[in-house]
Design an enzyme around this catalytic site. Structure first.
Site, short mmCIF file in Angstrom:
data_model
loop_
_atom_site.label_atom_id
_atom_site.label_comp_id
_atom_site.label_asym_id
_atom_site.label_seq_id
_atom_site.Cartn_x
_atom_site.Cartn_y
_atom_site.Cartn_z
N ALA A 181 56.50 65.78 -4.18
CA ALA A 181 56.82 65.61 -5.70
C ALA A 181 57.18 64.02 -5.83
O ALA A 181 57.00 64.34 -7.71
CB ALA A 181 57.76 66.22 -6.14
N ASP A 182 57.27 63.15 -5.78
CA ASP A 182 57.67 62.04 -6.51
C ASP A 182 56.10 61.20 -6.25
O ASP A 182 55.68 61.26 -7.60
CB ASP A 182 58.65 60.80 -5.16
CG ASP A 182 59.74 61.22 -5.54
OD1 ASP A 182 60.28 60.85 -5.99
OD2 ASP A 182 60.09 62.24 -4.33
#
Length: 413
Positions: A181-182
């Site tokens: 997600a990052d």
């Protein structure tokens, strides 16, 4: 005379500074998503000033290290000048205002309201610098009932539907072993910043910057396929299918006769046909359902069984050669050592070597994309804590050595 498009390489403009040369980025973010955005901007020539608390960004100590130097830090802090500054102090806040006054971009990932409490919110900063673009990265965005919740990429991977769809059918939801997600948010942030820069500098932008509100959740939701539309229109909820795909078959990982794993994908019917003929099951190709990707997926057991048996009877080199011969898509499942020794990866320098003052020659991922006319570059890996304090504060703000020493003594730097 029309130039052959394949001859573009002949007149490549090798701008040593990159296409974002002249753009100044102040990166006051920590850990992964927002720092990845700043890394990408630096890769393509932006001057990135990394502002850390005097105790350092926690990312410095995350993950593996050698001789006390974080190896992931060396990557995500590359091309960044490293300075220290305690933003919770009035003097630190004023110094940041001075830095931002002639910057183009501010990248931050504090919880909503923190910068405003310190007098560093976007409204205040844009009064000082109307052209400033502020990227605000949070778990859930600046608005909504979850806005002030603490969040990391793991929570976005859980809530987005990614974990629900990942793993074996009869197994638990599965999280990625890295910051998915990052990373997705970081790349999205770089797109947002460059889009905002383009608009600011266009006739319609009138030189004014803007605030970009980026959550970890929404970019990941955005790349996970048509799930919301399918639920809205059909009421369907995608579940876990292991390495299979609900959209096509054969698509899976298979073990070769010499114990290696390969991945096969046959999204196109023509490719699926080549695979099945290769493995000796031309009869399946003649089935009326074979021409439909969805129907092939529903008959995945039959296709998988045939492909798995054929691959299991042969060593990797033979499997790879035969798939290439018939024009079918297959790749070996690599670990990082195998990746780094692959001839294609070596030829394209997908992994490059950078000189590091702490570790010597250091291999790391190269730039994510190639621009022939305005290429970027890794100028240096992540630097030591506060390594550029004297240079940046002297050159950018005109602070003399006595003032820098005073601020350091006070704990502001």
């Amino acid at each position: 005379m029309t130039q052959n498009p394949h001859d573009d390489r002949v007149d490549v403009v090798r701008e040593a500074h990159g296409p974002l040369h002249g753009i100044r980025v102040i990166d006051i973010s920590t850990v992964y998503a927002a720092p990845i955005t700043a890394m990408l901007l630096g890769d393509f020539g932006a001057e990135v000033i990394k502002v850390e608390h005097p105790t350092g960004d926690p990312a410095r100590t995350h993950g593996v290290n050698k001789d006390g130097h974080g190896l992931w830090w060396k990557v995500i802090a590359r091309n960044k000048k490293c300075i220290t500054l305690d933003l919770s102090t009035p003097e630190g806040q004023q110094i940041l205002r001075d830095l931002v006054a002639d910057a183009d971009v501010l990248v931050e990932n504090f919880r909503p309201g923190v910068l405003e409490k310190w007098g560093l919110g976007p409204d205040r900063l844009q009064c000082l610098n109307p052209g400033l673009i502020t990227l605000r990265v949070t778990g859930f965005g600046q608005t909504g009932p979850y806005a002030e919740r603490r969040a990391f990429g793991t929570l976005a991977e859980a809530m987005s539907g990614f974990a629900h769809q990942t793993g074996e059918e009869d197994g638990p939801p599965t999280l990625p072993p890295f910051g998915l997600a990052d990373g997705v948010a970081g790349i999205t942030g770089a797109f947002g910043v460059t889009t905002a820069l383009y608009h600011r500098d266009s006739p319609e932008g009138h030189g004014r910057g803007q605030v970009i509100d980026l959550s970890l959740l929404e970019p990941l939701v955005g790349i996970l396929g048509p799930g919301p539309s399918a639920f809205d229109q059909l009421g369907t909820v995608a579940g876990r299918q292991g390495n299979r795909s609900p959209n096509n078959a054969p698509r899976n990982t298979y073990r070769t006769g010499d114990g290696r794993w390969v991945a096969v994908s046959a999204s196109a019917t023509s490719v699926a046909e080549r695979v099945m003929r290769l493995v000796g099951r031309s009869d399946i190709v003649d089935e009326p359902w074979f021409g439909s990707a969805g129907d092939r997926s529903r008959n995945g057991d039959l296709l998988d069984d045939a492909v798995a048996k054929w691959i299991a009877a042969r060593p990797l080199h033979e499997v790879t050669a035969e798939f290439e011969r018939v024009g079918a898509a297959l790749a070996p499942v690599y670990d990082v050592e195998q990746l780094m020794n692959d001839p294609h990866v070596l030829a394209r320098e997908s992994i490059t070597t950078v000189d590091d003052e702490d570790l010597g020659p250091l291999k790391m991922q190269n730039l994510m994309l190639r621009m022939l006319r305005t290429p970027g570059a890794i100028r240096f890996p992540g630097r030591r804590l506060g390594q550029d304090n004297d240079r940046v504060y002297r050159e950018s703000l005109g602070l003399d050595p006595d003032r820098i020493a005073e601020l350091r003594h006070k704990g502001v730097l």
